[in-house]
Design an enzyme around this catalytic site. Structure first.
Site, PDB file in Angstrom:
ATOM      1  N   ALA A   1      45.595  31.258  49.118  1.00  0.00           N
ATOM      2  CA  ALA A   1      46.139  31.765  50.697  1.00  0.00           C
ATOM      3  C   ALA A   1      45.985  33.130  50.622  1.00  0.00           C
ATOM      4  CB  ALA A   1      47.049  31.077  51.581  1.00  0.00           C
TER       5      ALA A   1
ATOM      6  N   GLY B   1      47.473  28.098  47.367  1.00  0.00           N
ATOM      7  CA  GLY B   1      46.319  27.854  48.291  1.00  0.00           C
ATOM      8  C   GLY B   1      45.379  27.391  47.786  1.00  0.00           C
TER       9      GLY B   1
ATOM     10  N   GLU C   1      45.965  23.844  46.471  1.00  0.00           N
ATOM     11  CA  GLU C   1      46.100  22.861  47.443  1.00  0.00           C
ATOM     12  C   GLU C   1      45.290  22.535  48.023  1.00  0.00           C
ATOM     13  OE1 GLU C   1      48.932  25.881  49.580  1.00  0.00           O
ATOM     14  OE2 GLU C   1      50.233  24.101  49.942  1.00  0.00           O
TER      15      GLU C   1
ATOM     16  N   GLU D   1      54.177  30.373  45.810  1.00  0.00           N
ATOM     17  CA  GLU D   1      55.026  30.545  46.944  1.00  0.00           C
ATOM     18  C   GLU D   1      56.163  30.849  46.710  1.00  0.00           C
ATOM     19  OE1 GLU D   1      52.863  27.749  46.236  1.00  0.00           O
ATOM     20  OE2 GLU D   1      50.839  27.906  48.089  1.00  0.00           O
TER      21      GLU D   1
HETATM   22  N1  COA Z   1      45.467  37.092  48.935  1.00  0.00           N
HETATM   23  C1  COA Z   1      44.707  38.135  48.761  1.00  0.00           C
HETATM   24  N2  COA Z   1      43.910  39.442  48.226  1.00  0.00           N
HETATM   25  C2  COA Z   1      44.428  38.126  46.902  1.00  0.00           C
HETATM   26  C3  COA Z   1      44.690  37.339  46.309  1.00  0.00           C
HETATM   27  C4  COA Z   1      45.752  36.810  47.489  1.00  0.00           C
HETATM   28  N3  COA Z   1      45.809  35.502  47.522  1.00  0.00           N
HETATM   29  N4  COA Z   1      44.690  37.062  45.122  1.00  0.00           N
HETATM   30  C5  COA Z   1      44.018  38.405  45.076  1.00  0.00           C
HETATM   31  N5  COA Z   1      43.530  38.888  45.936  1.00  0.00           N
HETATM   32  C6  COA Z   1      43.413  40.528  46.127  1.00  0.00           C
HETATM   33  C7  COA Z   1      43.976  41.281  45.331  1.00  0.00           C
HETATM   34  O1  COA Z   1      45.037  42.146  46.199  1.00  0.00           O
HETATM   35  C8  COA Z   1      42.941  42.584  44.283  1.00  0.00           C
HETATM   36  O2  COA Z   1      42.530  43.301  45.737  1.00  0.00           O
HETATM   37  P1  COA Z   1      42.259  44.553  45.896  1.00  0.00           P
HETATM   38  O3  COA Z   1      41.067  44.573  44.761  1.00  0.00           O
HETATM   39  O4  COA Z   1      41.393  45.022  46.686  1.00  0.00           O
HETATM   40  O5  COA Z   1      43.699  45.276  44.939  1.00  0.00           O
HETATM   41  C9  COA Z   1      41.520  40.939  43.819  1.00  0.00           C
HETATM   42  O6  COA Z   1      42.081  39.950  44.554  1.00  0.00           O
HETATM   43  C10 COA Z   1      42.313  41.219  42.819  1.00  0.00           C
HETATM   44  O7  COA Z   1      43.455  40.493  42.166  1.00  0.00           O
HETATM   45  P2  COA Z   1      43.976  41.791  40.990  1.00  0.00           P
HETATM   46  O8  COA Z   1      45.806  40.900  41.853  1.00  0.00           O
HETATM   47  O9  COA Z   1      44.311  42.347  40.688  1.00  0.00           O
HETATM   48  O10 COA Z   1      43.852  40.777  40.011  1.00  0.00           O
HETATM   49  P3  COA Z   1      44.601  40.370  39.031  1.00  0.00           P
HETATM   50  O11 COA Z   1      43.737  39.835  37.422  1.00  0.00           O
HETATM   51  O12 COA Z   1      45.549  41.271  38.096  1.00  0.00           O
HETATM   52  O13 COA Z   1      45.355  39.270  39.111  1.00  0.00           O
HETATM   53  C11 COA Z   1      46.724  36.792  39.872  1.00  0.00           C
HETATM   54  C12 COA Z   1      45.227  37.808  39.165  1.00  0.00           C
HETATM   55  C13 COA Z   1      45.851  35.538  40.454  1.00  0.00           C
HETATM   56  C14 COA Z   1      47.342  36.958  39.164  1.00  0.00           C
HETATM   57  C15 COA Z   1      47.375  38.125  41.516  1.00  0.00           C
HETATM   58  O14 COA Z   1      45.793  38.093  41.408  1.00  0.00           O
HETATM   59  C16 COA Z   1      48.127  37.319  42.447  1.00  0.00           C
HETATM   60  O15 COA Z   1      48.996  36.734  41.439  1.00  0.00           O
HETATM   61  N6  COA Z   1      47.009  37.004  42.899  1.00  0.00           N
HETATM   62  C17 COA Z   1      48.571  36.411  44.279  1.00  0.00           C
HETATM   63  C18 COA Z   1      48.053  34.838  43.945  1.00  0.00           C
HETATM   64  C19 COA Z   1      49.619  34.191  44.764  1.00  0.00           C
HETATM   65  O16 COA Z   1      50.597  34.069  44.950  1.00  0.00           O
HETATM   66  N7  COA Z   1      48.919  33.501  45.830  1.00  0.00           N
HETATM   67  C20 COA Z   1      49.742  32.512  45.958  1.00  0.00           C
HETATM   68  C21 COA Z   1      49.425  33.063  47.460  1.00  0.00           C
HETATM   69  S1  COA Z   1      50.324  31.843  48.935  1.00  0.00           S
END
Ligand code: COA
Length: 257
Positions: A66, A112, A115, A135
């Protein structure tokens, strides 16, 4: 259909829905959830569509969760509404769609995103995919059905561990747990999804819808899945597809559903 955050490719009886926010790793914001609902509703009503594939754009993510930036300042009421509305219009909606929905998990499927994949009828994954429900690392729990569907798919103990550790598992581990049905290379992922979809399309859509209802009934509180199966089984005998399927078999020809 014209959308900002998703793309739809339709050919013959197959529709492929692609979540298209690659710069945000296809994170599910409010607009994307609404667009997905509208797309699935339209595809459900489109009689030419028999199978739907759901995937993410780019090579990195199916859906990275999400959109955290959208709910970071939410109150208790707003959080409750977010989960309730999302479950109703998208996650439960897909699970109960009358047409098969296959998730082609092409990279990160987190929160999400996992999910969403779990609300599809089954999942296949590319070998670079990583799946998890992180989460609790954000101080929240899965709210789009993850605490219910993950234990259904992998068992309670493993689901507890995945949710408590907030860790990610590999595609291979997901395969071993039964969370995904097949793992292949990224290039082969959509061709494999298409191949499975074609195999499904040879069968009766009417019977497949009945099977989806019967299978889902077994996971509904207060509903006896065996009773639903009996009813659905009986109803099949009144359909044209049943007449066609049985007469094709008896006449040693292929059915034309
Ligand atoms: N919500 C909002 N933005 C998200 C996102 C999310 N769940 N997941 C990734 N993004 C965005 C990042 O903020 C980043 O945006 P920016 O370039 O404007 O800063 C972009 O997507 C790329 O992500 P980034 O974190 O730079 O890539 P990465 O390869 O370093 O890491 C992940 C990849 C998936 C490990 C990392 O993005 C992450 O942990 N995301 C969140 C996962 C999460 O907790 N999901 C559950 C949500 S309830």
């Amino acid at each position: 259909m014209n959308f900002k955050n998703i793309l739809i490719n339709q050919s013959e009886n197959l529709a492929t829905v692609i979540i298209n926010r690659p710069k945000k790793l296809n994170a599910l914001n409010k607009d994307t959830i609404q667009e997905l609902f509208e797309a699935f509703k339209a595809l459900e009503e489109d009689e030419t569509v028999r199978v739907i594939i759901l995937t993410g754009s780019g090579e990195k993510a199916f859906v990275a969760g999400a959109d955290i930036s959208e709910f970071a300042n939410f109150s208790v009421e707003e959080g409750t509404t977010l989960a309730k509305k999302g479950q109703e219009i998208l996650f439960d909606f897909i699970e109960n769609l009358s047409k098969p929905v296959i998730a082609a998990v092409n990279g990160f499927a987190l929160g999400g995103g996992l999910e969403l994949a779990m609300s599809c009828h089954f999942r296949i994954a590319s070998d670079n995919a990583k799946m998890g429900l992180p989460e609790v690392s954000l101080g929240v729990i899965p709210g789009y059905g993850g605490t219910q569907r993950l234990p259904q798919l992998v068992g309670k103990g493993k689901a507890m561990e995945m949710i408590m550790t907030a860790g990610m598992i590999s595609a291979e581990d997901a395969l071993n747990l039964g969370l995904v049905n097949h793992v292949t290379s990224q290039e082969e992922l959509l061709p494999l999804a298409d191949k499975i979809a074609l195999k499904i399309m040879r069968n009766s859509s009417v019977a497949i819808s009945a099977a989806i209802r019967a299978i889902n009934a077994g996971f509904e509180d207060g509903v006896n899945g065996f009773d639903i199966e009996i009813n659905e089984f009986g109803e099949c005998f009144g359909t044209e597809d049943f007449k066609e399927g049985t007469s094709a078999f008896l006449n040693k020809r292929k059915p034309n559903f």
